[in-house]
Write a protein that holds these residues in place. Structure first.
Motif, PDB file in Angstrom:
ATOM      1  N   VAL A 188       0.836  -1.196   0.000  1.00  0.00           N
ATOM      2  CA  VAL A 188       0.000   0.000   0.000  1.00  0.00           C
ATOM      3  C   VAL A 188       0.875   1.251   0.000  1.00  0.00           C
ATOM      4  CG1 VAL A 188      -1.719   1.327   1.293  1.00  0.00           C
ATOM      5  CG2 VAL A 188      -1.883  -1.169   1.198  1.00  0.00           C
ATOM      6  N   GLY A 189       0.497   2.220  -0.832  1.00  0.00           N
ATOM      7  CA  GLY A 189       1.173   3.509  -0.845  1.00  0.00           C
ATOM      8  C   GLY A 189       0.255   4.589  -0.318  1.00  0.00           C
ATOM      9  N   THR A 190       0.773   5.462   0.537  1.00  0.00           N
ATOM     10  CA  THR A 190      -0.007   6.581   1.047  1.00  0.00           C
ATOM     11  C   THR A 190       0.926   7.723   1.410  1.00  0.00           C
ATOM     12  OG1 THR A 190      -1.479   7.353   2.811  1.00  0.00           O
ATOM     13  CG2 THR A 190      -0.030   5.509   3.352  1.00  0.00           C
ATOM     14  N   ALA A 191       0.585   8.926   0.988  1.00  0.00           N
ATOM     15  CA  ALA A 191       1.416  10.085   1.302  1.00  0.00           C
ATOM     16  C   ALA A 191       1.171  10.576   2.717  1.00  0.00           C
ATOM     17  CB  ALA A 191       1.137  11.205   0.303  1.00  0.00           C
ATOM     18  N   ALA A 192      -0.081  10.529   3.165  1.00  0.00           N
ATOM     19  CA  ALA A 192      -0.433  11.139   4.448  1.00  0.00           C
ATOM     20  C   ALA A 192      -0.838  10.144   5.521  1.00  0.00           C
ATOM     21  CB  ALA A 192      -1.572  12.141   4.244  1.00  0.00           C
TER      22      ALA A 192
END
Length: 309
Positions: free
Chosen positions: A131-135
């Motif tokens: 999973v990718g998430t910036a915040a």
């Protein structure tokens, strides 16, 4: 080399040749990685078909957000995801325990796994979640932090930790779908989702896993976060006409428009997909990553590192 070893080597070469002819191996002998399912929850729609129709129509999804208008933020518009049918995806306890970002991510991943069809995933120990998430849980952390300022720390909600932990989406997807392989979360700014997909592909090619649920999710359309982005001058400010604000290739551009969404793919070895008769939508043919090592938010003007990647 003994005759037996020569025979074994010959059989292995013949097997590799058959796999090449069947299109399940790349030229370097590593497995091809194919896409067998999609899931999306976005401003443009809650299914891949809806998103495609919106994109082809060229219709902007930027609108004024009531919460931002009420708070009086310098930028009061963005692209919120379409309403999510939470009862379809989550039990009552889950609806209390999960924050908005995690709900969007888990629902999109659920759809992707369902679209992949029977037999997807195979051996649980060789099935990963990327999973990718910036915040991550930033919006929830800010909201829950209000208890400190209000002097009510003794009334912090019990689900606070599950809501703010950065790997909440990956953990919940892993639990729901029995993925016992790597369960990883990446945060590389705006590239986070692409990073997650690329790293999952590399893991499959390297033989560490056979399949992965991979994608990205973020939901930060809250007053504090929007005010913070506005303070560093990164947001588009055509407030009276939000639907015209997003213009990244225009000489008169003045920033980006914040949206919220989740999008996930089911990835697997091409031979596994073929063996179970899965529909293959495409192949992830390449992935590279690098860092400009120059500025916190601005890309290098010459684009040299991006081109190398």
């Amino acid at each position: 080399m003994t005759a037996e070893h020569r025979a074994q080597d010959s059989r292995a070469q013949e097997s590799r040749a058959r796999e090449h002819r069947a299109g399940v191996l790349r030229a370097d002998g590593t497995p091809r990685v194919v896409v067998t399912g999609f899931g999306v929850k976005s401003p443009a729609g809650g299914t891949p078909a809806e998103v495609l129709a919106t994109v082809l129509a060229g219709k902007s999804q930027a609108v004024h957000v009531p919460e931002l208008l009420e708070a009086g933020t310098a930028v009061s518009f963005g692209c919120p995801a379409q309403p999510l049918d939470e009862e379809r995806y989550f039990s009552k306890p889950e609806r209390r325990r999960l924050d908005r970002m995690t709900k969007l991510g888990v629902a999109a991943a659920d759809d992707a796994v369902a679209a992949a069809g029977p037999g997807y995933g195979g051996d649980p120990a060789r099935h990963g979640v990327y999973v990718g998430t910036a915040a991550a849980g930033l919006a929830s952390a800010v909201a829950l932090g209000g208890h400190e300022h209000a002097g009510t720390l003794d009334r912090v909600p019990v689900p606070a930790v599950p809501k703010i932990m950065p790997n909440a989406t990956a953990a919940n997807v892993s639990i729901r779908h029995g993925c016992e392989g790597p369960c990883l979360t990446f945060s590389t700014g705006c590239a986070s989702g692409a990073t997650a997909i690329g790293e999952a592909v590399l893991a499959i090619r390297a033989g560490r896993i056979d399949a992965a649920v991979a994608g990205g999710v973020d939901a930060i359309l809250t007053p504090f976060v929007m005010a913070a982005f506005a303070r560093i001058g990164t947001l588009a400010r055509r407030d009276p006409t939000p639907h015209t604000a997003g213009r990244p290739f225009d000489a008169d551009r003045d920033g980006f428009v914040v949206g919220e969404a989740a999008a996930f793919l089911t990835l697997e070895r091409a031979d596994h997909a073929a063996a179970r008769g899965a529909r293959v939508y495409g192949e992830v043919a390449g992935y590279g990553c690098a860092s400009d090592a120059a500025h916190l938010v601005q890309p290098r003007p010459d684009g040299e590192v991006a081109a190398r990647s």
